[in-house]
Enzyme design. Structure first.
Site, PDB file in Angstrom:
ATOM      1  N   SER A  73       0.803  -1.222   0.000  1.00 22.76           N
ATOM      2  CA  SER A  73       0.000   0.000   0.000  1.00 22.76           C
ATOM      3  C   SER A  73       0.844   1.284   0.000  1.00 22.76           C
ATOM      4  O   SER A  73       1.646   1.494  -0.896  1.00 22.76           O
ATOM      5  CB  SER A  73      -0.929  -0.072   1.216  1.00 22.76           C
ATOM      6  OG  SER A  73      -1.789   0.995   1.255  1.00 22.76           O
ATOM      7  N   ASP A 283      -1.652   1.427  -3.676  1.00 21.83           N
ATOM      8  CA  ASP A 283      -2.450   0.359  -4.284  1.00 21.83           C
ATOM      9  C   ASP A 283      -3.868   0.830  -4.591  1.00 21.83           C
ATOM     10  O   ASP A 283      -4.764   0.012  -4.845  1.00 21.83           O
ATOM     11  CB  ASP A 283      -2.463  -0.899  -3.402  1.00 21.83           C
ATOM     12  CG  ASP A 283      -3.058  -0.651  -2.033  1.00 21.83           C
ATOM     13  OD1 ASP A 283      -3.075   0.513  -1.585  1.00 21.83           O
ATOM     14  OD2 ASP A 283      -3.521  -1.622  -1.397  1.00 21.83           O
ATOM     15  N   ASP A 285      -6.377   2.133  -2.878  1.00 18.64           N
ATOM     16  CA  ASP A 285      -7.590   1.927  -2.080  1.00 18.64           C
ATOM     17  C   ASP A 285      -7.835   3.084  -1.116  1.00 18.64           C
ATOM     18  O   ASP A 285      -8.731   3.031  -0.283  1.00 18.64           O
ATOM     19  CB  ASP A 285      -7.583   0.568  -1.343  1.00 18.64           C
ATOM     20  CG  ASP A 285      -6.484   0.445  -0.322  1.00 18.64           C
ATOM     21  OD1 ASP A 285      -5.645   1.359  -0.215  1.00 18.64           O
ATOM     22  OD2 ASP A 285      -6.456  -0.579   0.390  1.00 18.64           O
ATOM     23  N   GLU A 379     -12.190   5.738   6.923  1.00 15.50           N
ATOM     24  CA  GLU A 379     -11.129   6.147   7.825  1.00 15.50           C
ATOM     25  C   GLU A 379     -10.692   7.534   7.366  1.00 15.50           C
ATOM     26  O   GLU A 379     -10.778   7.856   6.167  1.00 15.50           O
ATOM     27  CB  GLU A 379      -9.957   5.172   7.743  1.00 15.50           C
ATOM     28  CG  GLU A 379     -10.317   3.808   8.294  1.00 15.50           C
ATOM     29  CD  GLU A 379      -9.112   2.888   8.396  1.00 15.50           C
ATOM     30  OE1 GLU A 379      -8.853   2.400   9.500  1.00 15.50           O
ATOM     31  OE2 GLU A 379      -8.438   2.653   7.373  1.00 15.50           O
ATOM     32  N   ARG A 501      -1.553   5.231  19.832  1.00  6.41           N
ATOM     33  CA  ARG A 501      -1.809   3.793  19.625  1.00  6.41           C
ATOM     34  C   ARG A 501      -0.674   3.188  18.796  1.00  6.41           C
ATOM     35  O   ARG A 501      -0.087   3.857  17.941  1.00  6.41           O
ATOM     36  CB  ARG A 501      -3.157   3.535  18.944  1.00  6.41           C
ATOM     37  CG  ARG A 501      -3.254   3.995  17.536  1.00  6.41           C
ATOM     38  CD  ARG A 501      -4.504   3.463  16.829  1.00  6.41           C
ATOM     39  NE  ARG A 501      -4.254   2.229  16.107  1.00  6.41           N
ATOM     40  CZ  ARG A 501      -3.670   2.165  14.915  1.00  6.41           C
ATOM     41  NH1 ARG A 501      -3.235   3.257  14.308  1.00  6.41           N
ATOM     42  NH2 ARG A 501      -3.493   1.011  14.327  1.00  6.41           N
ATOM     43  N   SER A 503       1.058   1.321  15.910  1.00  5.55           N
ATOM     44  CA  SER A 503       0.701   1.058  14.516  1.00  5.55           C
ATOM     45  C   SER A 503       0.575  -0.451  14.307  1.00  5.55           C
ATOM     46  O   SER A 503       1.291  -1.233  14.937  1.00  5.55           O
ATOM     47  CB  SER A 503       1.798   1.618  13.614  1.00  5.55           C
ATOM     48  OG  SER A 503       1.780   0.959  12.370  1.00  5.55           O
ATOM     49  N   THR A 505       1.026  -1.588  11.221  1.00  2.00           N
ATOM     50  CA  THR A 505       1.752  -1.827   9.968  1.00  2.00           C
ATOM     51  C   THR A 505       3.213  -1.382  10.008  1.00  2.00           C
ATOM     52  O   THR A 505       3.970  -1.698   9.107  1.00  2.00           O
ATOM     53  CB  THR A 505       1.077  -1.084   8.798  1.00  2.00           C
ATOM     54  OG1 THR A 505       1.089   0.311   9.102  1.00  2.00           O
ATOM     55  CG2 THR A 505      -0.346  -1.540   8.576  1.00  2.00           C
TER      56      THR A 505
HETATM   57  C1  16G Z   1      -3.894  -0.575   6.822  1.00  2.00           C
HETATM   58  C2  16G Z   1      -5.375  -0.720   6.839  1.00  2.00           C
HETATM   59  C3  16G Z   1      -6.036   0.612   7.079  1.00  2.00           C
HETATM   60  C4  16G Z   1      -5.521   1.210   8.355  1.00  2.00           C
HETATM   61  C5  16G Z   1      -4.029   1.239   8.370  1.00  2.00           C
HETATM   62  C6  16G Z   1      -3.588   1.578   9.744  1.00  2.00           C
HETATM   63  C7  16G Z   1      -6.680  -2.213   5.485  1.00  2.00           C
HETATM   64  C8  16G Z   1      -7.018  -2.655   4.108  1.00  2.00           C
HETATM   65  N1  16G Z   1      -5.821  -1.221   5.560  1.00  2.00           N
HETATM   66  O1  16G Z   1      -3.479   0.230   5.768  1.00  2.00           O
HETATM   67  O2  16G Z   1      -7.403   0.390   7.192  1.00  2.00           O
HETATM   68  O3  16G Z   1      -5.982   2.514   8.518  1.00  2.00           O
HETATM   69  O4  16G Z   1      -3.516  -0.039   8.047  1.00  2.00           O
HETATM   70  O5  16G Z   1      -2.241   1.534   9.798  1.00  2.00           O
HETATM   71  O6  16G Z   1      -7.157  -2.743   6.473  1.00  2.00           O
HETATM   72  P1  16G Z   1      -1.535   1.620  11.175  1.00  2.00           P
HETATM   73  O7  16G Z   1      -2.025   0.464  12.020  1.00  2.00           O
HETATM   74  O8  16G Z   1      -0.098   1.573  10.828  1.00  2.00           O
HETATM   75  O9  16G Z   1      -1.941   2.929  11.784  1.00  2.00           O
HETATM   76 MG    MG Z   2      -3.725   1.164   0.350  1.00  2.00          MG
END
Ligand code: 16G
Ligand code: MG
Length: 536
Positions: A73, A283, A285, A379, A501, A503, A505
């Site tokens: 992404s 990507d 979205d 979001e 919070r 992350s 990701t």
């Molecule tokens: C991902 C999630 C998105 C969320 C983001 C938070 C999907 C398809 N995508 O991109 O919804 O806002 O993670 O990222 O679920 P973070 O946990 O690093 O803040």
């Molecule tokens: Mg994306």
């Protein structure tokens, strides 16, 4: 011929995928996070192989096609990720996330045993419809990971269909139509046909068909660029005037929806004063809009996911009232802790709907939105869509089944990609609604509500797992004492709110602060970030 799992596993050495070995030591745990697995691309081949296997297993259990999207992404180009798409085009069912995390966490020599255990418990039958449908974004590592995933699907004896480059929402669409042909015409072209037709039909119903004004589209140097071009090619000429920017170059680097949202700055190249601009993420979205009031400055006025949600919800509520069906349907508007307080207040006070709050991550929003006849979810970062129930669909078609109804509500619902947030579909929907209301981007920014000043800060941390929050993510419950410090700061500065919070990701803690005054919001954000940094 049905091959035993031992035979399949032993045969894998004949498959050239370079990916089966787990290179991580026991101390490194990776889990199926908010959007699948996401890591530096070089450690992912073994993950892709195992997830390819799991996707194939799920497709055999359900006797349906399952999707596999290879993307990270908005993350930097060097990262990549693997996520599974369920047969209805939605996110992977949560109970299977645990299987995924377990499968990628075990060492190589335990893999066969765990696969056997899974296959025994899940009782695989004859599954003629089983297949894995895979697509990649533009990352250079995509093809290699797709090969590893293919080898994984082969371990489960399931066909693997590689669709090449697609946006994430296009892959979701492809999976849905494979399993449910009534959803829309098949393939990538089918996607353009479906939303292109809905756009044209809605356009025909506009009260005022003024000539198009320029839209600058920042494609994040990602897969959205070629796909948006194809989409616009499929639309009737002269309905849109688009200047494509950031089509080729380093993915997400100083451009794209995440950059614009977080930095509130124009992507490179700088946008032209007064021109309506939109950014996709890597990507496609996520979608945010913005414009500049002063070409000398990089700062922009941002219209994020909250603004899109409010625009969509306002339109839907007005149309439902006009069609006199408002009282016969339930409507939910779903947000997260990152929603600007002013948007939530507008939804409650002006639209008359109490917004619902869920944790970050599309799966939570989507799940909640599905409980309503019309579930609008976004979001703040620009990911969102609308879910429509069967009751809604039959109500607006007035029982007519032979030909599509000629109303805006119907075509709007056809335009929206209801299985997942889709930047391209959302973009066309925004463009139509701005035309419908006769609004410029500035009107949209000013006529609904003004964002409360806010700031988001990323704080790199070594172990994000020590930071734990309440379910709605607005308060830290661990480490003990940290939330008291945040509360104290909010009071001391007379601000509205702040939260931190971890992350899902990245190896960071995200800080959000909101106040009536921008300076106070910035100061609060910095101070909370400092508390997190000091704890680390
Ligand atoms: C991902 C999630 C998105 C969320 C983001 C938070 C999907 C398809 N995508 O991109 O919804 O806002 O993670 O990222 O679920 P973070 O946990 O690093 O803040
Ligand atoms: Mg994306």
């Amino acid at each position: 011929m049905t091959m035993s799992i031992d035979e399949r596993f032993n045969r894998r050495s004949n498959i050239d995928h370079n990916g089966q070995s787990n290179p991580l030591d026991d101390t490194v745990k990776i889990s199926y996070g908010t959007a699948g697995f996401r890591e530096k691309a070089e450690v992912l081949p073994f993950v892709a192989l195992r997830v390819g296997y799991l996707a194939a297993l799920r497709s055999r259990v359900l006797n349906k096609a399952i999707g596999l999207m290879i993307t990270a992404s908005h993350n930097p180009q060097c990262d990549n990720g693997v996520k599974i798409v369920d047969p209805n085009g939605e996110m992977l069912a949560s109970e299977w996330e645990n299987h995924a995390t377990m499968l990628v966490s075990i060492p190589d020599d335990e893999l066969l045993r765990e696969m056997k255990k899974l296959e025994e418990t899940l009782q695989l039958g004859d599954a003629k419809e089983a297949r894995v449908i895979c697509a990649v974004d533009t990352r250079p590592s995509g093809q290699h990971l797709a090969d590893a995933a293919k080898a994984g699907a082969a371990l489960c004896n399931v066909d693997f269909e590689f669709l090449g480059l697609l946006t994430t929402p296009q892959l979701h669409y492809a999976v849905r139509v494979q399993n449910d042909p009534a959803f829309g015409p098949p393939g990538e072209d089918g996607y353009y046909t479906k939303i292109g037709t809905a756009f044209r039909q809605f356009y025909e119903l506009l009260p005022n068909k003024s000539s198009p004004t320029l839209l600058m589209l920042d494609c994040a140097n990602g897969v959205g660029a070629p796909k948006a071009r194809k989409l616009f090619d499929a639309l009737p000429k002269n309905l849109m005037e688009v200047d494509f920017k950031n089509e080729v170059g380093e993915l997400n680097h100083e451009c794209g929806a995440d950059f614009v949202k977080i930095c509130k700055q124009s992507p490179v190249p700088t946008c032209i004063e007064g021109v309506r601009c939109a950014s996709l993420d890597g990507d496609a979205d996520r979608l945010v809009y913005f414009y500049s009031k002063n070409s000398e400055s990089k700062n922009v006025i941002l219209l994020d996911g909250d603004k899109i949600a409010v625009l969509f919800a306002k339109f839907l509520i007005e149309e439902l009232k006009e069609a006199k069906v408002f009282d016969q349907l339930t409507i939910g508007i779903v947000q997260t802790a990152y929603a600007n307080g002013a948007s939530s207040a507008y939804i409650k006070n002006q639209l008359g709907v109490d917004p619902i709050f869920v944790p970050t991550g599309v799966k939570h929003l989507h799940h909640e939105a599905m409980k309503y006849d019309i579930g609008v979810y976004f979001e703040a970062n620009g990911h969102g869509t609308i879910c429509f129930s069967d009751h809604f669909k039959s109500l607006i078609s007035g029982g007519e089944t032979s030909s599509p109804p000629k109303n805006r509500l119907y075509w709007f619902s056809q335009l929206i990609n209801e299985v997942v947030g889709d930047a391209l579909a959302d973009l066309l929907a925004v463009e139509l609604l701005l035309k419908y209301y006769g609004w410029t981007v500035e009107d949209w920014a000013n006529k609904l509500y003004h964002d409360a000043p806010n700031i988001q800060i990323k704080v790199p941390v070594t172990d994000r797992s020590i930071f734990q929050t309440t379910w709605d993510e607005t308060r830290l419950i661990a480490p003990l004492g940290l939330q008291d410090k945040i509360d104290h700061l909010v009071n001391e500065l007379g601000a509205i709110r702040a939260f931190a919070r971890p992350s899902g990701t990245e190896k960071t803690v995200r800080v959000y602060a909101e106040a009536e005054d921008a300076e106070v919001a910035n100061k609060l954000g910095e101070k909370v970030a400092e508390i997190i940094r000091n704890f680390n």
